[in-house]
Scaffold this motif. Structure first.
Motif, PDB file in Angstrom:
ATOM      1  N   PRO A 148     -16.187  12.286 -50.615  1.00 17.49           N
ATOM      2  CA  PRO A 148     -15.429  11.320 -49.782  1.00 17.49           C
ATOM      3  C   PRO A 148     -16.496  10.155 -49.366  1.00 17.49           C
ATOM      4  O   PRO A 148     -16.255   9.091 -49.395  1.00 17.49           O
ATOM      5  CB  PRO A 148     -14.910  11.929 -48.763  1.00 17.49           C
ATOM      6  N   ILE A 149     -17.890  10.661 -49.153  1.00 17.31           N
ATOM      7  CA  ILE A 149     -18.566   9.395 -48.727  1.00 17.31           C
ATOM      8  C   ILE A 149     -18.975   8.452 -49.787  1.00 17.31           C
ATOM      9  O   ILE A 149     -19.167   7.277 -49.533  1.00 17.31           O
ATOM     10  CB  ILE A 149     -19.898  10.245 -48.295  1.00 17.31           C
ATOM     11  N   LEU A 150     -19.215   9.208 -51.159  1.00 21.04           N
ATOM     12  CA  LEU A 150     -19.609   8.354 -52.223  1.00 21.04           C
ATOM     13  C   LEU A 150     -18.288   7.348 -52.689  1.00 21.04           C
ATOM     14  O   LEU A 150     -18.552   6.250 -53.010  1.00 21.04           O
ATOM     15  CB  LEU A 150     -19.916   9.084 -53.371  1.00 21.04           C
ATOM     16  N   VAL A 151     -16.947   8.023 -52.396  1.00 21.53           N
ATOM     17  CA  VAL A 151     -15.713   7.108 -52.644  1.00 21.53           C
ATOM     18  C   VAL A 151     -15.611   5.940 -51.444  1.00 21.53           C
ATOM     19  O   VAL A 151     -15.529   4.868 -52.195  1.00 21.53           O
ATOM     20  CB  VAL A 151     -14.639   7.924 -52.682  1.00 21.53           C
ATOM     21  N   MET A 152     -15.880   6.055 -50.433  1.00 22.04           N
ATOM     22  CA  MET A 152     -16.012   5.053 -49.339  1.00 22.04           C
ATOM     23  C   MET A 152     -17.236   4.248 -49.620  1.00 22.04           C
ATOM     24  O   MET A 152     -16.830   3.023 -49.470  1.00 22.04           O
ATOM     25  CB  MET A 152     -16.126   5.827 -47.997  1.00 22.04           C
ATOM     26  N   TYR A 153     -18.250   4.902 -50.011  1.00 22.58           N
ATOM     27  CA  TYR A 153     -19.378   3.650 -50.157  1.00 22.58           C
ATOM     28  C   TYR A 153     -19.162   2.846 -51.592  1.00 22.58           C
ATOM     29  O   TYR A 153     -19.304   1.873 -51.427  1.00 22.58           O
ATOM     30  CB  TYR A 153     -20.641   4.640 -50.347  1.00 22.58           C
ATOM     31  N   ILE A 155     -16.128   2.131 -52.575  1.00 20.28           N
ATOM     32  CA  ILE A 155     -15.075   0.961 -52.259  1.00 20.28           C
ATOM     33  C   ILE A 155     -15.562  -0.081 -51.585  1.00 20.28           C
ATOM     34  O   ILE A 155     -15.366  -1.224 -51.817  1.00 20.28           O
ATOM     35  CB  ILE A 155     -13.776   1.620 -51.359  1.00 20.28           C
ATOM     36  N   MET A 156     -16.550   0.167 -50.407  1.00 17.27           N
ATOM     37  CA  MET A 156     -16.989  -0.809 -49.674  1.00 17.27           C
ATOM     38  C   MET A 156     -17.980  -1.633 -50.554  1.00 17.27           C
ATOM     39  O   MET A 156     -18.020  -3.009 -50.381  1.00 17.27           O
ATOM     40  CB  MET A 156     -18.001  -0.201 -48.674  1.00 17.27           C
ATOM     41  N   LEU A 157     -18.665  -1.063 -51.391  1.00 17.36           N
ATOM     42  CA  LEU A 157     -19.556  -1.880 -52.334  1.00 17.36           C
ATOM     43  C   LEU A 157     -18.749  -2.811 -53.268  1.00 17.36           C
ATOM     44  O   LEU A 157     -19.148  -4.118 -53.310  1.00 17.36           O
ATOM     45  CB  LEU A 157     -20.630  -0.910 -53.134  1.00 17.36           C
ATOM     46  N   PHE A 158     -17.697  -2.323 -53.640  1.00 14.45           N
ATOM     47  CA  PHE A 158     -16.782  -2.902 -54.574  1.00 14.45           C
ATOM     48  C   PHE A 158     -16.459  -4.303 -54.086  1.00 14.45           C
ATOM     49  O   PHE A 158     -16.131  -5.469 -54.432  1.00 14.45           O
ATOM     50  CB  PHE A 158     -15.835  -2.200 -55.064  1.00 14.45           C
ATOM     51  N   CYS A 159     -15.620  -4.100 -52.611  1.00 15.26           N
ATOM     52  CA  CYS A 159     -15.414  -5.113 -51.953  1.00 15.26           C
ATOM     53  C   CYS A 159     -16.112  -6.086 -51.562  1.00 15.26           C
ATOM     54  O   CYS A 159     -15.934  -7.472 -51.786  1.00 15.26           O
ATOM     55  CB  CYS A 159     -14.487  -4.625 -50.519  1.00 15.26           C
ATOM     56  N   ILE A 160     -17.339  -5.716 -51.262  1.00 16.86           N
ATOM     57  CA  ILE A 160     -18.527  -6.905 -50.772  1.00 16.86           C
ATOM     58  C   ILE A 160     -18.755  -7.473 -51.986  1.00 16.86           C
ATOM     59  O   ILE A 160     -19.121  -8.773 -51.946  1.00 16.86           O
ATOM     60  CB  ILE A 160     -19.364  -5.982 -50.119  1.00 16.86           C
ATOM     61  N   THR A 161     -19.004  -6.987 -53.077  1.00 22.56           N
ATOM     62  CA  THR A 161     -19.498  -7.641 -54.336  1.00 22.56           C
ATOM     63  C   THR A 161     -18.522  -8.508 -54.900  1.00 22.56           C
ATOM     64  O   THR A 161     -18.737  -9.701 -55.187  1.00 22.56           O
ATOM     65  CB  THR A 161     -19.807  -6.481 -55.571  1.00 22.56           C
ATOM     66  N   MET A 162     -17.023  -7.953 -54.995  1.00 19.00           N
ATOM     67  CA  MET A 162     -16.159  -9.133 -55.382  1.00 19.00           C
ATOM     68  C   MET A 162     -15.905 -10.036 -54.485  1.00 19.00           C
ATOM     69  O   MET A 162     -15.566 -11.356 -54.889  1.00 19.00           O
ATOM     70  CB  MET A 162     -14.565  -8.012 -55.536  1.00 19.00           C
ATOM     71  N   LYS A 163     -16.183  -9.858 -53.177  1.00 17.80           N
ATOM     72  CA  LYS A 163     -15.986 -11.249 -52.312  1.00 17.80           C
ATOM     73  C   LYS A 163     -16.924 -12.123 -52.582  1.00 17.80           C
ATOM     74  O   LYS A 163     -16.587 -13.397 -52.564  1.00 17.80           O
ATOM     75  CB  LYS A 163     -16.056 -10.550 -50.901  1.00 17.80           C
ATOM     76  N   ARG A 164     -18.112 -11.634 -52.769  1.00 20.03           N
ATOM     77  CA  ARG A 164     -19.356 -12.615 -53.084  1.00 20.03           C
ATOM     78  C   ARG A 164     -19.009 -13.418 -54.332  1.00 20.03           C
ATOM     79  O   ARG A 164     -19.206 -14.389 -54.623  1.00 20.03           O
ATOM     80  CB  ARG A 164     -20.743 -11.810 -53.187  1.00 20.03           C
ATOM     81  N   GLN A 165     -18.514 -12.598 -55.383  1.00 18.17           N
ATOM     82  CA  GLN A 165     -18.199 -13.133 -56.368  1.00 18.17           C
ATOM     83  C   GLN A 165     -17.235 -14.249 -56.723  1.00 18.17           C
ATOM     84  O   GLN A 165     -17.186 -15.292 -56.971  1.00 18.17           O
ATOM     85  CB  GLN A 165     -17.974 -11.777 -57.746  1.00 18.17           C
ATOM     86  N   ILE A 166     -16.265 -13.792 -56.072  1.00 20.72           N
ATOM     87  CA  ILE A 166     -15.033 -14.651 -55.821  1.00 20.72           C
ATOM     88  C   ILE A 166     -15.455 -16.188 -54.993  1.00 20.72           C
ATOM     89  O   ILE A 166     -15.179 -17.121 -55.460  1.00 20.72           O
ATOM     90  CB  ILE A 166     -13.744 -13.962 -55.345  1.00 20.72           C
ATOM     91  N   LYS A 167     -16.323 -15.841 -54.064  1.00 17.48           N
ATOM     92  CA  LYS A 167     -16.767 -17.289 -53.426  1.00 17.48           C
ATOM     93  C   LYS A 167     -17.650 -17.849 -54.127  1.00 17.48           C
ATOM     94  O   LYS A 167     -17.543 -19.291 -53.989  1.00 17.48           O
ATOM     95  CB  LYS A 167     -17.536 -16.669 -52.023  1.00 17.48           C
ATOM     96  N   HIS A 168     -18.280 -17.347 -55.148  1.00 15.57           N
ATOM     97  CA  HIS A 168     -19.126 -17.970 -55.966  1.00 15.57           C
ATOM     98  C   HIS A 168     -18.055 -18.887 -56.981  1.00 15.57           C
ATOM     99  O   HIS A 168     -18.636 -19.987 -57.322  1.00 15.57           O
ATOM    100  CB  HIS A 168     -20.120 -17.016 -56.737  1.00 15.57           C
TER     101      HIS A 168
END
Length: 196
Positions: A148-153, A155-168
């Motif tokens: 579950p820690i890997l899944v949460m990490y 999901i968090m990494l995916f959200c942060i990365t996609m947010k940065r990509q969408i801002k770009h």
């Protein structure tokens, strides 16, 4: 050429059986890749089926979560490269240097060129799934982790990365998909030839 170099020749200068076999295998593999190029929907459907088989295998075996996590990170990196332009507009100092994306409505249309083309994205993603599937046959890759820690990490990494990509994408005004874009057509061909 020296004897026994890495081009598949044996010590006596004749092609080795093993070298010939792998050379022929590579040619057949490349031939199948070339034949599959126009069928993107079928290629991606086969990859999704392969992914489902891998996920079912991991679920049934109840292990190899670290391999699955590594596969997810690899696919995320491939996806970001697929969404990114070949020439990053944020790295260009001089606007006249290299191709750039249009920033104004009346500026000339320039097609979006990806850093990772669709075919290479599919090929790399599929190879990653096959390698991950092979790893599930070896107990050495079954590292005990609290998944579950890997899944949460992830999901968090995916959200942060996609947010940065969408801002770009918003900042430099590019859309990496062709659906919904305006298409331009030339004048209709009347079929009349000019007489001189």
């Amino acid at each position: 050429m020296s004897e026994g170099d890495s081009s598949g020749e044996s010590i006596h200068g004749k092609p080795s059986v093993v070298g010939s076999f792998f050379s022929r295998l590579g040619q057949v593999y490349q031939s199948w890749l070339d034949k599959s190029t126009p069928f993107s929907a079928v290629r991606w459907a086969a990859t999704l089926i392969l992914t489902a088989i891998y996920m079912i295998r991991v679920y049934i075996l109840q292990g190899w979560y670290i391999v699955t996590y590594a596969l997810g990170i690899y696919h995320l990196n491939l996806f970001i490269a697929f969404l990114s332009p070949k020439v990053d507009p944020s790295l260009l100092d001089d606007p006249d240097e290299g191709p750039s994306l249009p920033t104004k409505q009346n500026e000339e249309f320039r097609p979006f060129i990806r850093r990772l083309p669709e075919f290479k994205f599919w090929h790399s993603a599929t190879k990653g799934i096959v390698i991950a599937m092979i790893c599930t046959f070896f107990e050495a890759f079954n590292v005990p982790v609290f998944w579950p820690i890997l899944v949460m990490y992830f999901i968090m990494l995916f959200c942060i990365t996609m947010k940065r990509q969408i801002k770009h994408m918003i900042k430099y005004r590019y859309l990496p998909f062709t659906h919904g874009k305006r298409t331009y057509r030339g004048k209709e061909d009347t079929g009349k030839a000019f007489a001189s």
